[in-house]
Design a protein around this motif. Structure first.
Motif, PDB file in Angstrom:
ATOM      1  N   MET A 272       0.826  -1.211   0.000  1.00 41.11           N
ATOM      2  CA  MET A 272       0.000   0.000   0.000  1.00 41.11           C
ATOM      3  C   MET A 272       0.862   1.264   0.000  1.00 41.11           C
ATOM      4  O   MET A 272       0.573   2.234  -0.710  1.00 41.11           O
ATOM      5  CB  MET A 272      -0.935  -0.014   1.206  1.00 41.11           C
ATOM      6  N   LEU A 273       1.930   1.262   0.780  1.00 37.81           N
ATOM      7  CA  LEU A 273       2.847   2.404   0.765  1.00 37.81           C
ATOM      8  C   LEU A 273       3.467   2.582  -0.617  1.00 37.81           C
ATOM      9  O   LEU A 273       3.602   3.705  -1.117  1.00 37.81           O
ATOM     10  CB  LEU A 273       3.950   2.218   1.809  1.00 37.81           C
ATOM     11  N   THR A 274       3.836   1.461  -1.229  1.00 40.74           N
ATOM     12  CA  THR A 274       4.465   1.518  -2.542  1.00 40.74           C
ATOM     13  C   THR A 274       3.502   2.053  -3.599  1.00 40.74           C
ATOM     14  O   THR A 274       3.857   2.933  -4.406  1.00 40.74           O
ATOM     15  CB  THR A 274       4.974   0.122  -2.950  1.00 40.74           C
ATOM     16  N   LYS A 275       2.290   1.536  -3.616  1.00 38.71           N
ATOM     17  CA  LYS A 275       1.294   1.995  -4.596  1.00 38.71           C
ATOM     18  C   LYS A 275       1.005   3.488  -4.409  1.00 38.71           C
ATOM     19  O   LYS A 275       0.922   4.254  -5.385  1.00 38.71           O
ATOM     20  CB  LYS A 275      -0.004   1.192  -4.467  1.00 38.71           C
TER      21      LYS A 275
ATOM     22  N   ARG B 231       1.759   6.596  -7.080  1.00 40.12           N
ATOM     23  CA  ARG B 231       0.704   7.489  -7.559  1.00 40.12           C
ATOM     24  C   ARG B 231       1.053   8.958  -7.318  1.00 40.12           C
ATOM     25  O   ARG B 231       0.843   9.798  -8.190  1.00 40.12           O
ATOM     26  CB  ARG B 231      -0.615   7.157  -6.848  1.00 40.12           C
ATOM     27  N   LYS B 232       1.591   9.273  -6.141  1.00 41.37           N
ATOM     28  CA  LYS B 232       1.854  10.667  -5.798  1.00 41.37           C
ATOM     29  C   LYS B 232       3.126  11.199  -6.445  1.00 41.37           C
ATOM     30  O   LYS B 232       3.167  12.358  -6.892  1.00 41.37           O
ATOM     31  CB  LYS B 232       1.945  10.830  -4.281  1.00 41.37           C
ATOM     32  N   PHE B 233       4.170  10.372  -6.497  1.00 45.08           N
ATOM     33  CA  PHE B 233       5.486  10.857  -6.945  1.00 45.08           C
ATOM     34  C   PHE B 233       5.921  10.257  -8.282  1.00 45.08           C
ATOM     35  O   PHE B 233       7.049  10.496  -8.713  1.00 45.08           O
ATOM     36  CB  PHE B 233       6.535  10.559  -5.876  1.00 45.08           C
ATOM     37  N   ASP B 234       5.059   9.460  -8.897  1.00 43.22           N
ATOM     38  CA  ASP B 234       5.386   8.819 -10.168  1.00 43.22           C
ATOM     39  C   ASP B 234       6.642   7.959 -10.041  1.00 43.22           C
ATOM     40  O   ASP B 234       7.490   7.907 -10.945  1.00 43.22           O
ATOM     41  CB  ASP B 234       5.568   9.873 -11.269  1.00 43.22           C
ATOM     42  N   THR B 235       6.768   7.294  -8.902  1.00 41.15           N
ATOM     43  CA  THR B 235       7.936   6.453  -8.618  1.00 41.15           C
ATOM     44  C   THR B 235       7.935   5.227  -9.523  1.00 41.15           C
ATOM     45  O   THR B 235       6.907   4.567  -9.689  1.00 41.15           O
ATOM     46  CB  THR B 235       7.917   6.011  -7.143  1.00 41.15           C
ATOM     47  N   SER B 236       9.073   4.916 -10.095  1.00 35.12           N
ATOM     48  CA  SER B 236       9.170   3.787 -11.021  1.00 35.12           C
ATOM     49  C   SER B 236       9.694   2.539 -10.311  1.00 35.12           C
ATOM     50  O   SER B 236      10.319   2.610  -9.247  1.00 35.12           O
ATOM     51  CB  SER B 236      10.100   4.140 -12.174  1.00 35.12           C
ATOM     52  N   ASP B 237       9.460   1.387 -10.927  1.00 35.89           N
ATOM     53  CA  ASP B 237      10.004   0.140 -10.390  1.00 35.89           C
ATOM     54  C   ASP B 237      11.532   0.166 -10.378  1.00 35.89           C
ATOM     55  O   ASP B 237      12.163  -0.413  -9.488  1.00 35.89           O
ATOM     56  CB  ASP B 237       9.517  -1.049 -11.226  1.00 35.89           C
TER      57      ASP B 237
ATOM     58  N   ASN C 294      -3.133   5.255   9.504  1.00 33.49           N
ATOM     59  CA  ASN C 294      -1.813   5.684   9.079  1.00 33.49           C
ATOM     60  C   ASN C 294      -1.869   6.476   7.778  1.00 33.49           C
ATOM     61  O   ASN C 294      -2.745   6.266   6.938  1.00 33.49           O
ATOM     62  CB  ASN C 294      -0.928   4.455   8.869  1.00 33.49           C
ATOM     63  N   GLU C 295      -0.913   7.400   7.619  1.00 36.11           N
ATOM     64  CA  GLU C 295      -0.758   8.131   6.368  1.00 36.11           C
ATOM     65  C   GLU C 295       0.085   7.299   5.413  1.00 36.11           C
ATOM     66  O   GLU C 295       1.059   6.668   5.824  1.00 36.11           O
ATOM     67  CB  GLU C 295      -0.087   9.482   6.629  1.00 36.11           C
ATOM     68  N   LEU C 296      -0.260   7.301   4.127  1.00 35.90           N
ATOM     69  CA  LEU C 296       0.357   6.375   3.185  1.00 35.90           C
ATOM     70  C   LEU C 296       1.495   6.978   2.369  1.00 35.90           C
ATOM     71  O   LEU C 296       2.258   6.245   1.744  1.00 35.90           O
ATOM     72  CB  LEU C 296      -0.701   5.814   2.231  1.00 35.90           C
ATOM     73  N   THR C 297       1.615   8.288   2.334  1.00 35.26           N
ATOM     74  CA  THR C 297       2.656   8.894   1.495  1.00 35.26           C
ATOM     75  C   THR C 297       3.723   9.617   2.308  1.00 35.26           C
ATOM     76  O   THR C 297       4.618  10.248   1.741  1.00 35.26           O
ATOM     77  CB  THR C 297       2.038   9.885   0.492  1.00 35.26           C
ATOM     78  N   GLN C 298       3.648   9.532   3.634  1.00 38.24           N
ATOM     79  CA  GLN C 298       4.651  10.152   4.489  1.00 38.24           C
ATOM     80  C   GLN C 298       4.821   9.333   5.751  1.00 38.24           C
ATOM     81  O   GLN C 298       3.845   8.808   6.303  1.00 38.24           O
ATOM     82  CB  GLN C 298       4.245  11.586   4.866  1.00 38.24           C
ATOM     83  N   LEU C 299       6.064   9.207   6.234  1.00 41.61           N
ATOM     84  CA  LEU C 299       6.342   8.556   7.512  1.00 41.61           C
ATOM     85  C   LEU C 299       6.237   9.630   8.596  1.00 41.61           C
ATOM     86  O   LEU C 299       7.230  10.157   9.091  1.00 41.61           O
ATOM     87  CB  LEU C 299       7.732   7.917   7.493  1.00 41.61           C
ATOM     88  N   THR C 300       4.996   9.938   8.966  1.00 37.47           N
ATOM     89  CA  THR C 300       4.739  11.082   9.836  1.00 37.47           C
ATOM     90  C   THR C 300       5.452  10.963  11.174  1.00 37.47           C
ATOM     91  O   THR C 300       6.079  11.924  11.648  1.00 37.47           O
ATOM     92  CB  THR C 300       3.227  11.232  10.067  1.00 37.47           C
ATOM     93  N   THR C 301       5.371   9.790  11.796  1.00 41.06           N
ATOM     94  CA  THR C 301       6.009   9.635  13.107  1.00 41.06           C
ATOM     95  C   THR C 301       7.525   9.757  12.999  1.00 41.06           C
ATOM     96  O   THR C 301       8.184  10.264  13.908  1.00 41.06           O
ATOM     97  CB  THR C 301       5.648   8.285  13.750  1.00 41.06           C
ATOM     98  N   SER C 302       8.080   9.301  11.878  1.00 43.18           N
ATOM     99  CA  SER C 302       9.532   9.401  11.685  1.00 43.18           C
ATOM    100  C   SER C 302       9.967  10.857  11.563  1.00 43.18           C
ATOM    101  O   SER C 302      11.004  11.262  12.115  1.00 43.18           O
ATOM    102  CB  SER C 302       9.955   8.630  10.430  1.00 43.18           C
TER     103      SER C 302
ATOM    104  N   ASN D 277      15.882  19.046  -1.183  1.00 45.86           N
ATOM    105  CA  ASN D 277      15.790  19.755  -2.456  1.00 45.86           C
ATOM    106  C   ASN D 277      15.590  18.850  -3.664  1.00 45.86           C
ATOM    107  O   ASN D 277      15.387  19.340  -4.778  1.00 45.86           O
ATOM    108  CB  ASN D 277      17.052  20.606  -2.667  1.00 45.86           C
ATOM    109  N   ILE D 278      15.662  17.542  -3.466  1.00 45.42           N
ATOM    110  CA  ILE D 278      15.410  16.591  -4.548  1.00 45.42           C
ATOM    111  C   ILE D 278      14.527  15.468  -4.008  1.00 45.42           C
ATOM    112  O   ILE D 278      14.325  15.354  -2.798  1.00 45.42           O
ATOM    113  CB  ILE D 278      16.719  16.011  -5.124  1.00 45.42           C
ATOM    114  N   SER D 279      14.036  14.633  -4.901  1.00 45.79           N
ATOM    115  CA  SER D 279      13.203  13.514  -4.467  1.00 45.79           C
ATOM    116  C   SER D 279      14.047  12.473  -3.739  1.00 45.79           C
ATOM    117  O   SER D 279      15.270  12.398  -3.921  1.00 45.79           O
ATOM    118  CB  SER D 279      12.521  12.863  -5.666  1.00 45.79           C
ATOM    119  N   GLY D 280      13.375  11.668  -2.922  1.00 48.47           N
ATOM    120  CA  GLY D 280      14.075  10.573  -2.268  1.00 48.47           C
ATOM    121  C   GLY D 280      14.695   9.620  -3.266  1.00 48.47           C
ATOM    122  O   GLY D 280      15.802   9.106  -3.058  1.00 48.47           O
ATOM    123  N   ALA D 281      14.003   9.389  -4.383  1.00 48.30           N
ATOM    124  CA  ALA D 281      14.512   8.485  -5.414  1.00 48.30           C
ATOM    125  C   ALA D 281      15.785   9.032  -6.050  1.00 48.30           C
ATOM    126  O   ALA D 281      16.755   8.292  -6.288  1.00 48.30           O
ATOM    127  CB  ALA D 281      13.439   8.249  -6.472  1.00 48.30           C
ATOM    128  N   ASP D 282      15.810  10.329  -6.333  1.00 51.28           N
ATOM    129  CA  ASP D 282      17.013  10.927  -6.921  1.00 51.28           C
ATOM    130  C   ASP D 282      18.180  10.899  -5.933  1.00 51.28           C
ATOM    131  O   ASP D 282      19.334  10.681  -6.319  1.00 51.28           O
ATOM    132  CB  ASP D 282      16.735  12.373  -7.348  1.00 51.28           C
TER     133      ASP D 282
END
Length: 368
Positions: A135-138, A142-148, A237-245, A288-293
């Motif tokens: 669910m976190l991955t999906k 969707r939000k960040f256009d993250t690729s496999d 829980n929130e699915l697009t952010q690790l709020t507690t972290s 300043n950049i995405s987590g993926a970058d």
């Protein structure tokens, strides 16, 4: 409040073998005694065990097996972040003056019951961690256009870094293509996107500033602590952010009077590949950049700043030992003792340990 340092550590191998939790605890504890100067059983004021195992009275059992007769002995269970919570419990005893020296030992065996929270009925039949990981991955896709491919880079990096970790579950490198084509476990997760449950144990020795130099010429100080729990049930829980972290990291940075830009090396809770992408963002490493970058740059430059021991994906994830293993790694890094894994010039490190899709998180800052 007194300063508290990590002055000793030890670890078993992380393995798929079925080993009793008592045997695992004893193995890593023995290493602490074998490698820490001037340490004897009568100097240990407390024994705290971190585990999700159903065995009872483990701190007293470990004390008897090792010949320790502590003032303080108890067990901490908090799913995947049991280890860091146990260390914070020990820190609190020492900082308050109730103890000077505490052994913290974490262990779980491969089929431990901590992987599933049966109380949480909101998950229905989808109670295994792979479903919240999916669910976190999906949601991230969707939000960040993250690729496999971006997810696979996390796994490729951490498996490669685990090769230089003698205690790691996996010593096999994988190409990005191999990871992307590995067995699908859900629509959004492949088997190599996941961390491995396994058998393993890690122990650390904590000491007050009054006695730390007795045990080590290079004590590593716990300078910042942050903790936050939002819920137990995944449905809240929130699915697009690790709020507690994010909240726990802000508190840890504040206590340590530092920020993410001053962290030289970090152990991050990559239960699934998406978790590392989320964590580097929510902990402030990639503002300043995405987590993926950010992770892609680490991979292509062979920069070991994040998860130098291989993370949970490469090293394995024996729940009760994981947070302590992260602390051991950062301690070795700050002592310049991490051998092939060593990050040059590491003076300040971060540990990020979370439970159940970050419904609860712990962050610690360590300094040399």
């Amino acid at each position: 409040m007194r300063k508290v340092a990590v002055v000793g550590s030890g670890s078993s191998n992380f393995t798929k073998e079925e080993i009793t939790v008592e045997t695992l605890l004893l193995e890593s504890t023995k290493q602490v005694f074998d490698t820490t100067r001037n340490l004897s059983q009568n100097l240990v004021d407390g024994v705290i065990v971190s585990t999700n195992d159903n065995s009872k009275y483990l701190s007293a059992i470990l004390s008897e097996l090792t010949g320790i007769k502590p003032k303080i002995a108890h067990t901490v269970e908090h799913l995947c972040s049991s280890g860091s919570n146990a260390v914070i419990s020990a820190y609190s005893y020492i900082a308050s003056g109730l103890a000077d020296v505490i052994l913290v030992s974490g262990a779980d065996k491969i089929n431990n019951p901590g992987q599933v929270l049966e109380w949480d009925k909101t998950r229905g039949e989808f109670n295994h961690p792979i479903f919240w990981g999916s669910m976190l991955t999906k949601s991230h896709k969707r939000k960040f256009d993250t690729s496999d491919e971006e997810l696979a880079i996390v796994s490729a990096k951490n498996h490669k870094q685990a090769i230089d970790n003698p205690n790691a579950y996996s010593h096999k490198p994988y190409t990005i293509s191999e990871i992307m084509n590995s067995k699908s476990v859900t629509d959004d997760l492949r088997i190599l996107d996941c961390s491995y449950p396994c058998s393993g144990s890690t122990s650390v020795l904590l000491a007050s500033e009054n006695v730390a130099s007795k045990f080590s010429d290079q004590p590593v100080w716990i300078s910042g602590i942050g903790q936050k729990t939002n819920s137990a049930s995944f449905a809240k829980n929130e699915l697009t952010q690790l709020t507690t972290s994010a909240i726990a990291s802000r508190d840890a940075y504040k206590m340590a009077k530092t920020s993410a830009t001053h962290i030289d090396v970090a152990e991050i809770h990559d239960a699934f590949t998406v978790c590392e992408l989320m964590a580097v963002k929510d902990l402030g490493f990639s503002e300043n950049i995405s987590g993926a970058d950010y992770v892609r740059n680490l991979f292509h430059t062979e920069n070991r700043k994040i998860n130098p021991r291989g993370g949970l994906i490469g090293a394995g994830h024996p729940l009760g030992a994981t947070g302590i293993a992260q602390i051991m790694e950062i301690t070795l890094q700050l002592q310049n003792k991490a051998k092939k894994r060593q990050v040059d010039g590491a003076n300040k490190g971060l540990i990020h340990n979370m439970s159940a899709a970050a419904t609860s998180s712990t962050v610690l800052i360590l300094e040399s």
